[in-house]
Write a protein that holds these residues in place. Structure first.
Motif, PDB file in Angstrom:
ATOM      1  N   LEU A  22       0.841  -1.207   0.000  1.00  0.00           N
ATOM      2  CA  LEU A  22       0.000   0.000   0.000  1.00  0.00           C
ATOM      3  C   LEU A  22       0.868   1.246   0.000  1.00  0.00           C
ATOM      4  O   LEU A  22       0.562   2.227  -0.695  1.00  0.00           O
ATOM      5  CB  LEU A  22      -0.909  -0.004   1.236  1.00  0.00           C
ATOM      6  CG  LEU A  22      -2.022  -1.063   1.246  1.00  0.00           C
ATOM      7  CD1 LEU A  22      -2.735  -1.046   2.599  1.00  0.00           C
ATOM      8  CD2 LEU A  22      -3.026  -0.789   0.110  1.00  0.00           C
ATOM      9  N   ASN A  23       1.928   1.222   0.741  1.00  0.00           N
ATOM     10  CA  ASN A  23       2.828   2.385   0.795  1.00  0.00           C
ATOM     11  C   ASN A  23       3.473   2.618  -0.575  1.00  0.00           C
ATOM     12  O   ASN A  23       3.676   3.765  -0.997  1.00  0.00           O
ATOM     13  CB  ASN A  23       3.886   2.172   1.857  1.00  0.00           C
ATOM     14  CG  ASN A  23       3.324   2.260   3.271  1.00  0.00           C
ATOM     15  OD1 ASN A  23       2.284   2.903   3.480  1.00  0.00           O
ATOM     16  ND2 ASN A  23       3.994   1.644   4.232  1.00  0.00           N
ATOM     17  N   ALA A  24       3.781   1.511  -1.297  1.00  0.00           N
ATOM     18  CA  ALA A  24       4.429   1.659  -2.610  1.00  0.00           C
ATOM     19  C   ALA A  24       3.475   2.273  -3.616  1.00  0.00           C
ATOM     20  O   ALA A  24       3.847   3.153  -4.412  1.00  0.00           O
ATOM     21  CB  ALA A  24       4.948   0.292  -3.085  1.00  0.00           C
ATOM     22  N   GLU A  25       2.229   1.793  -3.629  1.00  0.00           N
ATOM     23  CA  GLU A  25       1.237   2.356  -4.538  1.00  0.00           C
ATOM     24  C   GLU A  25       0.973   3.817  -4.226  1.00  0.00           C
ATOM     25  O   GLU A  25       0.839   4.641  -5.136  1.00  0.00           O
ATOM     26  CB  GLU A  25      -0.060   1.546  -4.436  1.00  0.00           C
ATOM     27  CG  GLU A  25       0.074   0.125  -4.981  1.00  0.00           C
ATOM     28  CD  GLU A  25      -1.189  -0.685  -4.810  1.00  0.00           C
ATOM     29  OE1 GLU A  25      -2.124  -0.192  -4.113  1.00  0.00           O
ATOM     30  OE2 GLU A  25      -1.262  -1.806  -5.313  1.00  0.00           O
ATOM     31  N   LYS A  26       0.867   4.097  -2.991  1.00  0.00           N
ATOM     32  CA  LYS A  26       0.633   5.495  -2.583  1.00  0.00           C
ATOM     33  C   LYS A  26       1.779   6.371  -3.025  1.00  0.00           C
ATOM     34  O   LYS A  26       1.581   7.509  -3.502  1.00  0.00           O
ATOM     35  CB  LYS A  26       0.471   5.546  -1.060  1.00  0.00           C
ATOM     36  CG  LYS A  26       0.213   6.933  -0.540  1.00  0.00           C
ATOM     37  CD  LYS A  26       0.065   6.914   0.987  1.00  0.00           C
ATOM     38  CE  LYS A  26      -0.163   8.318   1.522  1.00  0.00           C
ATOM     39  NZ  LYS A  26      -0.275   8.332   2.998  1.00  0.00           N
ATOM     40  N   GLN A  27       2.972   5.873  -2.892  1.00  0.00           N
ATOM     41  CA  GLN A  27       4.151   6.652  -3.267  1.00  0.00           C
ATOM     42  C   GLN A  27       4.200   6.885  -4.777  1.00  0.00           C
ATOM     43  O   GLN A  27       4.558   7.969  -5.240  1.00  0.00           O
ATOM     44  CB  GLN A  27       5.408   5.908  -2.801  1.00  0.00           C
ATOM     45  CG  GLN A  27       6.678   6.712  -3.019  1.00  0.00           C
ATOM     46  CD  GLN A  27       7.891   5.992  -2.464  1.00  0.00           C
ATOM     47  OE1 GLN A  27       7.763   4.861  -1.992  1.00  0.00           O
ATOM     48  NE2 GLN A  27       9.026   6.626  -2.563  1.00  0.00           N
ATOM     49  N   GLN A  55       4.003  10.418  -6.847  1.00  0.00           N
ATOM     50  CA  GLN A  55       5.052  10.813  -7.793  1.00  0.00           C
ATOM     51  C   GLN A  55       4.422  11.295  -9.114  1.00  0.00           C
ATOM     52  O   GLN A  55       4.898  12.257  -9.738  1.00  0.00           O
ATOM     53  CB  GLN A  55       5.992   9.641  -8.054  1.00  0.00           C
ATOM     54  CG  GLN A  55       6.904   9.338  -6.859  1.00  0.00           C
ATOM     55  CD  GLN A  55       7.788   8.133  -7.107  1.00  0.00           C
ATOM     56  OE1 GLN A  55       7.604   7.411  -8.129  1.00  0.00           O
ATOM     57  NE2 GLN A  55       8.740   7.902  -6.202  1.00  0.00           N
ATOM     58  N   ARG A  56       3.285  10.611  -9.637  1.00  0.00           N
ATOM     59  CA  ARG A  56       2.612  11.013 -10.879  1.00  0.00           C
ATOM     60  C   ARG A  56       2.011  12.406 -10.721  1.00  0.00           C
ATOM     61  O   ARG A  56       2.133  13.256 -11.616  1.00  0.00           O
ATOM     62  CB  ARG A  56       1.518  10.011 -11.246  1.00  0.00           C
ATOM     63  CG  ARG A  56       2.083   8.706 -11.798  1.00  0.00           C
ATOM     64  CD  ARG A  56       0.975   7.906 -12.471  1.00  0.00           C
ATOM     65  NE  ARG A  56      -0.075   7.546 -11.565  1.00  0.00           N
ATOM     66  CZ  ARG A  56      -0.101   6.450 -10.817  1.00  0.00           C
ATOM     67  NH1 ARG A  56       0.904   5.598 -10.918  1.00  0.00           N
ATOM     68  NH2 ARG A  56      -1.124   6.192 -10.039  1.00  0.00           N
ATOM     69  N   LEU A  57       1.347  12.625  -9.636  1.00  0.00           N
ATOM     70  CA  LEU A  57       0.721  13.943  -9.397  1.00  0.00           C
ATOM     71  C   LEU A  57       1.784  15.023  -9.345  1.00  0.00           C
ATOM     72  O   LEU A  57       1.602  16.132  -9.845  1.00  0.00           O
ATOM     73  CB  LEU A  57      -0.071  13.913  -8.086  1.00  0.00           C
ATOM     74  CG  LEU A  57      -1.327  13.012  -8.096  1.00  0.00           C
ATOM     75  CD1 LEU A  57      -1.941  12.952  -6.699  1.00  0.00           C
ATOM     76  CD2 LEU A  57      -2.362  13.523  -9.116  1.00  0.00           C
TER      77      LEU A  57
END
Length: 908
Positions: free
Chosen positions: A854-859, A863-865
């Motif tokens: 979950l932390n990786a997806e959130k990160q 980064q995209r935003l």
């Protein structure tokens, strides 16, 4: 006839047996009667040998009694003082008076070598006032059975001492014989006395005016017992060669005593009075040449009561006296003396002493003196002078001195004083006049009988209104040298009124042997431990206040050699105070502070603190009796010790320590010492079969001893014995060297011999059963020490120690079994904990993986935003830059057009 002789013989034998046995029948009665009467009537203690001798044969029909070692000692104030001591007492009595008991008739009393010591204190209390007070009306008033009827008293080789401190007055008769006869049963009779003494001494105020002269006295008294009036008649007193006659009476009535006595010399030759001068009365005195007249007389007249003395007077006149021994070249001549002491009222303050003239030429040197004293009891007035030179080297030229007597030197005096004692003591120079000096130059004197050590000195004393100054005093007494100076205040007040005498002195010496002044026996210059001498407790006068600063390089006292003594000693209030006194001895040093209190001179007291550094232990034992008493272990201890000692104790009359009175503390320190062959340790070594006890090395010991009533107590001393061994000791040593100590020893097992076998067997058996046991390296042993120091009773509890070891092994076996049980329980718990921990770890990993995803997806989303935001910001900045550039371009073009228009207008 045979029958008659047989009966007669038997009768005579019976009579003889009765004469022998009869005294013993009455012996108990006589002894009991004497002791009964003494206990009933005397406030004193009467002692004598109970085995008295009683005989009817010796002086038949009189009863003879002999008593040995009879003494009367005082009680209360005079406790311990001997009033009378009779080595041998003999008496003859009327036998029938003894049997009846109502009146004891004594015919004769004979005393051999008696000592009679009469003493009066300053308050007037006399030691012979031993009769108990009269019984009251409610008490038994029956008359005493002991009524005296004496015919004759004889004394052989007696000693009589009389000291009256209330006056002060003293007199003594030594080695005297005395006979007294008279009928004491009669109301009127003639009492005859004859006395002969080898030495008669009489003194007043601390000065002996008659000293050790031969005396023969015959005195007859008419005794009127009914009226208690005693009249002297036909009396003759011979003192050496001075012959005095006296007459008068003493009337002892109920209210007072009435005196009327007179005396006068029977011969008027000047020579006779010289016989009283010590040293003048020699064997050749009778052959000496002499001239000049003498008048010596006196009186006592008036009543004596508790408040009043009879009047008295004394006159001595010498007119142009001359004296010369045969075969000696020089003389004593031109002697004039006028002395009068008069007090007709009996009031002591009215006494006038007037030495109006004293002139003499001694071996060619003139000497003169005078002295007037008035009001001696209140505020004495003095007017006196002394002037002249005395060449002592010339004494041998006019006095026949013993060949061994040494005397030389010059005494020069020129002193005068006038004024009241109060003025002198207060230093009021307007009321006194005291000036002059007394100088001794090269003075030397040695009397082989009295001053065996000999004295040599030089001195100068200066008198002034304020003080008497000792400017210098240097010389030798025997082996001892000295050098002193100082000052004295209130000398006249001290001499005349017994006021406080103050002084400050500095005393120095390179060698001072105090033993020369403490004994008449020869002394050594370098004493050893066995040279102890008998000492005597000394008094410190109550009315002096002296400060003595001392520096003595070598001091010999008793058996001790002391070096580098320095400090201050104060004499005050009957005490000797030590202030910062330091001295070296026995290889170490000692500092002391404290006091010696002589207010009770027969039982003086001291309270002194000692600080001791590096004193040799064995030498201290050899030299100090107190160490032998309190620390007998010191005899077997080689080394040095330090100590802080606080001791309080009394001394006996011979200045020995009264050990039962000793209290104090001793804080001891020993850096290193060796304890060898001490009886207690030798006995302990034999008990435990451990020879190491016989010789111990001691290091870094610090311990405290407490002394209470002569017992030395040790409380819990931890004593290292040797490597790995120690002892904990407590107990005490008593004055009789008896011991009561307990000790707990901790000794390495390796130091025991046969005792280790049982322990080895136990451990071997345990190993066979799978047990690995280890016996303690230290074994505890309990020790009880009793008996006496040189013969100790040592008990050790080895049996208890072995039992302790076995118990220890049992405990080890139990501990190992319990340990295995506990290990199984602990292993199960461990396994459960490990499984639980694995499950928890797996769950935690799954949970952590989900969280990480979950932390990786959130990160990634963040980064995209961030990237889209960055691009939008860059596009906005680019468009803004473009608009800015276009605006600047238009502005420049506009500005240029304006400037061109202005320039054109200016040209036009």
């Amino acid at each position: 006839m045979k029958k008659f002789l047989k009966i007669t013989g038997i009768s005579l034998l019976v009579i003889l047996l009765l004469l022998i046995v009869a005294p013993f029948l009455f012996k108990g009665k006589i002894v009991a009667l004497i002791k009964e009467e003494a206990n009933k009537n005397l406030n004193a203690t009467l002692n004598f040998n109970d085995d008295i001798s009683i005989s009817l044969i010796r002086n038949f029909p009189q009863l003879s009694i002999g008593i040995d070692h009879l003494s009367i000692t005082g009680k209360d104030t005079f406790s311990g003082d001997t009033l009378v001591y009779l080595p041998e007492f003999k008496a003859t009595l009327n036998l029938m008076s003894v049997i009846k008991g109502d009146k004891i008739e004594i015919n004769t009393i004979s005393l051999e070598k008696p000592l009679i010591n009469l003493l009066v204190l300053e308050n007037g209390k006399a030691n012979w006032d031993i009769a108990k007070a009269d019984s009251t009306a409610t008490e038994d008033t029956s008359a005493s059975k002991f009524n005296l009827a004496l015919d004759e008293l004889t004394i052989t080789d007696g000693n009589l001492l009389y000291t009256d401190n209330s006056l002060p007055f003293n007199t003594s008769l030594k080695h005297f014989d005395h006979t007294l006869t008279g009928d004491f049963t009669a109301d009127n009779f003639l009492l005859k006395t004859v006395t002969s003494a080898k030495e008669f001494t009489l003194g007043y105020g601390g000065i002996n005016y008659i000293y050790k002269v031969a005396a023969d006295i015959k005195a007859n008294l008419d005794m009127d017992m009914k009226n208690m009036k005693f009249t002297f008649s036909d009396n003759d007193i011979l003192l050496n060669q001075l012959n005095i006659g006296g007459e008068g009476f003493v009337d002892m009535n109920d209210a007072d005593m009435d005196f009327d006595l007179k005396f006068r010399t029977k011969k008027t030759d000047f020579k006779n009075i010289l016989s009283l001068v010590p040293g003048m009365y020699a064997k050749s005195f009778d052959k000496a040449k002499a001239s000049g007249k003498l008048d010596f007389s006196g009186y006592m007249k008036g009543k004596m009561t508790d408040e009043l003395m009879p009047g008295f007077g004394l006159k001595l006149n010498v007119d142009n006296g001359f004296f010369q021994y045969p075969d000696l070249p020089k003389s004593l001549n031109k002697v004039y003396v006028n002395l009068a002491v008069d007090n007709p009222s009996g009031i002591m303050n009215n006494t006038v002493i007037d030495l109006s003239r004293f002139d003499a030429t001694i071996a060619g040197e003139p000497v003169s003196a005078r002295l007037l004293v008035k009001n001696p009891m209140t505020d004495p007035y003095l007017d006196g002078a002394l002037k002249g030179n005395v060449n002592l080297s010339e004494f041998r030229s006019f006095i026949p001195l013993d060949a061994a007597t040494e005397i030389s030197g010059l005494i020069k005096s020129d002193v005068s004083f006038k004024g009241t004692v109060s003025g002198m003591s207060s230093g009021n120079i307007d009321k006194i006049n005291a000036l002059g000096t007394i100088v001794a130059q090269n003075f030397h004197y040695k009397d082989p009988e009295n001053l065996k050590q000999g004295t040599t000195l030089n001195s100068e004393i200066a008198f002034n209104p304020q003080t008497v100054e000792l400017k210098s005093l240097a010389g030798n007494v025997g082996m001892s040298d000295f050098n002193a100076n100082g000052s004295i205040n209130n000398l006249f007040g001290y001499l005349m009124k017994d006021e406080l005498l103050k002084g400050q002195f500095v005393f120095n010496s390179t060698y001072f042997n105090a033993n020369e002044f403490l004994t008449e026996e020869p002394v050594k210059k370098e004493p050893v431990a066995s040279d102890s001498i008998p000492l005597q407790a000394f008094e410190v006068p109550a009315n002096i206040d002296f400060s003595l600063s001392s520096g003595i390089k070598t001091l010999i006292y008793d058996n001790l050699k002391l070096t580098d003594l320095a400090g201050t000693i104060l004499l005050k209030d009957q005490k000797m105070l030590f202030q910062k006194v330091g001295v070296n001895l026995l290889g170490g040093s000692m500092a002391l502070n404290g006091e010696y209190d002589a207010s009770n001179p027969k039982f003086p007291f001291s309270n002194i603190d000692f600080n001791i550094k590096s004193l040799d232990i064995i030498q201290s034992f050899n030299y100090f009796e107190s160490i032998q008493k309190f620390m007998p272990i010191a005899k077997y201890t080689e080394g040095l010790f330090n100590a802080d000692i606080k001791l309080a104790n009394n001394f006996n009359n011979d200045l020995s320590v009264a050990y039962p009175t000793v209290t104090g503390t001793l804080q001891m320190g020993i850096a290193e010492a060796a304890l060898k062959n001490m009886p207690i340790l030798t006995a302990l070594a034999e008990k435990l079969k451990i020879d190491k006890f016989k010789n111990l090395s001691l290091k870094n010991l610090n311990f405290k001893l407490n002394i209470v009533n002569g017992k030395v107590g040790l409380d819990s001393l931890i004593l290292p014995l040797w490597q790995g061994a120690k002892a904990k000791i407590s107990g005490f040593t008593a004055l009789d060297q008896s011991l009561q100590y307990v000790a707990k020893l901790s000794i390495p097992r390796s130091d025991f011999g046969p005792a280790n076998t049982a322990l080895d067997n136990l451990t071997a058996q345990a190993k066979q059963k799978g047990l690995n046991l280890a016996v303690s390296d230290l074994i505890d042993v309990d020790v009880v020490i009793g008996g006496f120091f040189n013969k100790p009773d040592v008990k050790v509890s080895l049996h208890d120690a072995k039992k302790h070891l076995i118990d220890n092994l049992k405990d080890q076996v139990k501990d190992q079994i319990d340990a295995k049980k506990q290990a199984l329980v602990d292993d199960g718990k461990r396994r459960a904990e490990e499984a639980k921990q694995k499950a928890m770890d797996s769950l935690n990993r799954i949970k952590q993986n989900a969280i990480d995803k979950l932390n990786a997806e959130k990160q990634a989303q963040e980064q995209r935003l961030a990237e889209e935001k960055r691009k939008a910001e860059e596009q906005a900045r680019a468009e803004a830059e473009k608009a800015k550039a276009e605006a600047e371009k238009k502005a420049k073009e506009k500005l240029k057009g304006g400037i061109d228009g202005l320039l054109k207008k200016k040209e036009d």
